[in-house]
Design an enzyme around this catalytic site. Sequence first.
Site, PDB file in Angstrom:
ATOM      1  N   TYR A  58      16.134  14.993  -7.748  1.00  0.00           N
ATOM      2  CA  TYR A  58      16.666  16.333  -7.467  1.00  0.00           C
ATOM      3  C   TYR A  58      17.268  16.935  -8.736  1.00  0.00           C
ATOM      4  CZ  TYR A  58      19.497  19.806  -4.888  1.00  0.00           C
ATOM      5  OH  TYR A  58      20.079  20.962  -4.406  1.00  0.00           O
ATOM      6  N   SER A 114      21.355  24.501  -8.961  1.00  0.00           N
ATOM      7  CA  SER A 114      22.291  23.530  -8.365  1.00  0.00           C
ATOM      8  C   SER A 114      23.329  23.094  -9.398  1.00  0.00           C
ATOM      9  CB  SER A 114      21.482  22.302  -7.913  1.00  0.00           C
ATOM     10  OG  SER A 114      22.308  21.158  -7.735  1.00  0.00           O
TER      11      SER A 114
HETATM   12  P1  NAP Z   1      18.200  23.108   3.899  1.00  0.00           P
HETATM   13  O1  NAP Z   1      19.245  23.395   4.907  1.00  0.00           O
HETATM   14  O2  NAP Z   1      17.588  21.742   3.827  1.00  0.00           O
HETATM   15  O3  NAP Z   1      16.999  24.203   4.038  1.00  0.00           O
HETATM   16  C1  NAP Z   1      15.916  24.099   3.141  1.00  0.00           C
HETATM   17  C2  NAP Z   1      14.813  24.928   3.727  1.00  0.00           C
HETATM   18  O4  NAP Z   1      13.634  24.797   2.912  1.00  0.00           O
HETATM   19  C3  NAP Z   1      14.441  24.440   5.126  1.00  0.00           C
HETATM   20  O5  NAP Z   1      14.122  25.526   5.955  1.00  0.00           O
HETATM   21  C4  NAP Z   1      13.222  23.596   4.836  1.00  0.00           C
HETATM   22  O6  NAP Z   1      12.376  23.417   5.911  1.00  0.00           O
HETATM   23  C5  NAP Z   1      12.550  24.441   3.770  1.00  0.00           C
HETATM   24  N1  NAP Z   1      11.501  23.669   3.085  1.00  0.00           N
HETATM   25  C6  NAP Z   1      11.566  22.383   2.670  1.00  0.00           C
HETATM   26  N2  NAP Z   1      10.394  22.024   2.115  1.00  0.00           N
HETATM   27  C7  NAP Z   1       9.568  23.115   2.198  1.00  0.00           C
HETATM   28  C8  NAP Z   1       8.215  23.370   1.810  1.00  0.00           C
HETATM   29  N3  NAP Z   1       7.463  22.425   1.232  1.00  0.00           N
HETATM   30  N4  NAP Z   1       7.694  24.595   2.066  1.00  0.00           N
HETATM   31  C9  NAP Z   1       8.439  25.553   2.674  1.00  0.00           C
HETATM   32  N5  NAP Z   1       9.736  25.374   3.073  1.00  0.00           N
HETATM   33  C10 NAP Z   1      10.274  24.163   2.825  1.00  0.00           C
HETATM   34  O7  NAP Z   1      18.769  23.417   2.453  1.00  0.00           O
HETATM   35  P2  NAP Z   1      19.943  24.392   1.995  1.00  0.00           P
HETATM   36  O8  NAP Z   1      21.199  23.614   1.904  1.00  0.00           O
HETATM   37  O9  NAP Z   1      19.889  25.665   2.781  1.00  0.00           O
HETATM   38  O10 NAP Z   1      19.443  24.647   0.495  1.00  0.00           O
HETATM   39  C11 NAP Z   1      18.567  25.699   0.193  1.00  0.00           C
HETATM   40  C12 NAP Z   1      18.357  25.638  -1.315  1.00  0.00           C
HETATM   41  O11 NAP Z   1      19.627  25.608  -1.964  1.00  0.00           O
HETATM   42  C13 NAP Z   1      17.619  24.370  -1.769  1.00  0.00           C
HETATM   43  O12 NAP Z   1      16.792  24.672  -2.874  1.00  0.00           O
HETATM   44  C14 NAP Z   1      18.768  23.462  -2.235  1.00  0.00           C
HETATM   45  O13 NAP Z   1      18.323  22.529  -3.199  1.00  0.00           O
HETATM   46  C15 NAP Z   1      19.696  24.463  -2.837  1.00  0.00           C
HETATM   47  N6  NAP Z   1      21.086  24.050  -2.931  1.00  0.00           N
HETATM   48  C16 NAP Z   1      21.776  23.631  -1.830  1.00  0.00           C
HETATM   49  C17 NAP Z   1      23.134  23.298  -1.991  1.00  0.00           C
HETATM   50  C18 NAP Z   1      23.976  22.818  -0.851  1.00  0.00           C
HETATM   51  O14 NAP Z   1      25.080  22.300  -1.125  1.00  0.00           O
HETATM   52  N7  NAP Z   1      23.546  22.954   0.388  1.00  0.00           N
HETATM   53  C19 NAP Z   1      23.745  23.421  -3.214  1.00  0.00           C
HETATM   54  C20 NAP Z   1      22.971  23.822  -4.314  1.00  0.00           C
HETATM   55  C21 NAP Z   1      21.654  24.147  -4.141  1.00  0.00           C
HETATM   56  P3  NAP Z   1      12.526  22.012   6.692  1.00  0.00           P
HETATM   57  O15 NAP Z   1      13.614  22.237   7.694  1.00  0.00           O
HETATM   58  O16 NAP Z   1      11.192  21.761   7.330  1.00  0.00           O
HETATM   59  O17 NAP Z   1      12.880  20.944   5.682  1.00  0.00           O
HETATM   60  C1  GCO Z   2      24.294  15.950  -3.468  1.00  0.00           C
HETATM   61  C2  GCO Z   2      24.225  17.338  -2.901  1.00  0.00           C
HETATM   62  C3  GCO Z   2      24.073  18.341  -4.011  1.00  0.00           C
HETATM   63  C4  GCO Z   2      23.989  19.734  -3.443  1.00  0.00           C
HETATM   64  C5  GCO Z   2      23.868  20.752  -4.498  1.00  0.00           C
HETATM   65  C6  GCO Z   2      25.061  20.821  -5.390  1.00  0.00           C
HETATM   66  O1  GCO Z   2      23.786  15.021  -2.820  1.00  0.00           O
HETATM   67  O2  GCO Z   2      24.882  15.823  -4.557  1.00  0.00           O
HETATM   68  O3  GCO Z   2      23.177  17.467  -1.960  1.00  0.00           O
HETATM   69  O4  GCO Z   2      22.930  18.061  -4.754  1.00  0.00           O
HETATM   70  O5  GCO Z   2      22.905  19.872  -2.597  1.00  0.00           O
HETATM   71  O6  GCO Z   2      22.678  20.704  -5.187  1.00  0.00           O
HETATM   72  O7  GCO Z   2      24.931  21.974  -6.191  1.00  0.00           O
END
Ligand code: NAP
Ligand code: GCO
Length: 258
Positions: free
Chosen positions: A151, A138
Amino acid sequence: MFSLKGKTALVTGASYGIGFAIAKGMAEAGANIVFNDINEELVNKGLAAYKECGIEARGFVCDVTDETAVSKMVEEIGHIDILVNNAGIIKRIPMHEMSAEDFRKVVDIDLNAPFMMAKAVIPSMIKKGGGKIINICSMTSELGRETVSAYAAAKGGLKMLTKNIASEYGEYNIQCNGIGPGYIATPQTAPLREKQADGSRHPFDSFIIAKTPAARWGTPEDLVGPAVFLASSASDFVNGHILYVDGGILAYIGKQPK
Ligand code: NAP
Ligand code: GCO
């Protein structure tokens, strides 16, 4: 060199969002897709979504924080060539108001679980002569901000876990790298993009647009090429690297507000 033909890729938490996009992209590069999610409803939703894209994925109900369930799932899958630790949560609470339980829950899913998942797949990767582990880090692996202490601590730790797996298992031809997405439009960030009552942009939405040279939020599809690269033989000499896919956020001081 970017083909994943004949490889088995396990993407955690991949019923939708970033995990789904990465798994779909890996399938298009030839990989056999396995994914898990936390409940049967989500897994079935994911299976239907993959099928709609012509992908015969295998789905498992598995909470990645449950080491027994993780070991059982990995044993049932058999050999895994590519592991993507994608499952993750965030809780946006001012740190002085955050319970220790909430802090622990975020760290458990975002840091302890990638450790347990990697621990489960590495023995078979060593036996098979190599493998790929990709941890979804992230911006907060590098930068902090208000309300995301747990986080950021977890994602900062995940950056170093990535480097340590790379260091400890590189000699077995296992490459462990991270992807550091910028701000991506998924359910997880939906609260940061909600329109205001008067129809105007969410202040955080405007803030991110000003902080991103690309002047837009990323999409899950923006992460597919980097993920396929890190999963393929094209990256066999890339190890312990966090590839930031952020539209330039980390390079940019930010646009002067008008
Ligand atoms: P999301 O839409 O919240 O999807 C996360 C997925 O992980 C969901 O299917 C969730 O299921 C599942 N999950 C949560 N807890 C779990 C557990 N204990 N066991 C198995 N599955 C579990 O998140 P996303 O935005 O796609 O993000 C995916 C990854 O990218 C995460 O690691 C997040 O931190 C990272 N990330 C996201 C962003 C962003 O801007 N979106 C940026 C940087 C990094 P549920 O629906 O039941 O919660
Ligand atoms: C926040 C966002 C971020 C993104 C991501 C950025 O609240 O700042 O959720 O944490 O999820 O991790 O890279």
